[in-house]
Design a protein around this motif. Sequence first.
Motif, PDB file in Angstrom:
ATOM      1  N   SER A 155      -4.870  -1.548   7.157  1.00 51.07           N
ATOM      2  CA  SER A 155      -5.802  -0.654   6.449  1.00 51.07           C
ATOM      3  C   SER A 155      -4.796  -0.191   5.333  1.00 51.07           C
ATOM      4  CB  SER A 155      -6.424   0.546   7.367  1.00 51.07           C
ATOM      5  OG  SER A 155      -5.183   1.096   7.964  1.00 51.07           O
ATOM      6  N   GLN A 156      -3.439  -0.209   5.634  1.00 51.65           N
ATOM      7  CA  GLN A 156      -2.545   0.096   4.602  1.00 51.65           C
ATOM      8  C   GLN A 156      -1.748  -0.994   4.666  1.00 51.65           C
ATOM      9  OE1 GLN A 156      -1.365   4.251   5.368  1.00 51.65           O
ATOM     10  NE2 GLN A 156      -2.523   4.632   3.564  1.00 51.65           N
ATOM     11  N   ASP A 182      -3.613   1.599   0.183  1.00 48.45           N
ATOM     12  CA  ASP A 182      -4.774   1.309   1.011  1.00 48.45           C
ATOM     13  C   ASP A 182      -5.438  -0.039   0.546  1.00 48.45           C
ATOM     14  OD1 ASP A 182      -4.890   3.774   1.931  1.00 48.45           O
ATOM     15  OD2 ASP A 182      -6.179   4.667   0.429  1.00 48.45           O
ATOM     16  N   LYS A 225      -8.393  -0.811  -1.637  1.00 50.26           N
ATOM     17  CA  LYS A 225      -8.178  -0.773  -3.289  1.00 50.26           C
ATOM     18  C   LYS A 225      -8.214  -2.202  -3.674  1.00 50.26           C
ATOM     19  CE  LYS A 225      -6.452   4.089  -3.694  1.00 50.26           C
ATOM     20  NZ  LYS A 225      -5.134   4.685  -4.164  1.00 50.26           N
TER      21      LYS A 225
END
Length: 193
Positions: A94-95, A163, A166
């Motif tokens: 997710s990151q 993130d 993005k």
Amino acid sequence: MQFSRSLLASALVLALAACGEAPAPEAPAPAPAAVPAEAAPEAAPIVEEQPAEAAPAAAASAKPAVVADCATTIEGNDAMQYNADSITIPASCSQFTIELKHVGSLAANVMGHNVVVAKAADVSGIAADGMSAAPSFIKPDDARVIAHTDMIGGGGSTKVTFDVAKVKDAGDVAFFCSFPGHAGMMRGAINIQ
Ligand code: CO
């Protein structure tokens, strides 16, 4: 006089005869050169097996960054190069964190490196607008920038976490160095897989 006259005449006849008697001997036509039977029909087939040209296309992404635990560390050097030309982010992250190490020795104002993440289509615009924005070389609040590290010199290191969503939303994404003139060589692709 009479005598000599006839002598002269016969001499003339002789001369004429001699002259006419020499029809250029016809040069015997040279035997027709034996035509070689059908110009070597068995021209040895070209056997040059082209060695499968060391796949030049693959060179486009020959140096994938090593990714582990939703992070990667890439290096920049004094020869204006990253040691990776692509970063593949696991879709499960997710990151994601990109750490940059400047393994050279030149100062940041001479051979500065950073890592800017943006749509591939925005790279040249971000780099152009950042040229007058020393020392970060990123225009303040440039909305096209998805993420970026600090600008560092030899011996330095920096990192940025962003993130993954993005990147996913942006489509064709790249990472590059915004130091003036570096984006041409210091640039790679970011993929999600
Ligand atoms: Co650079």
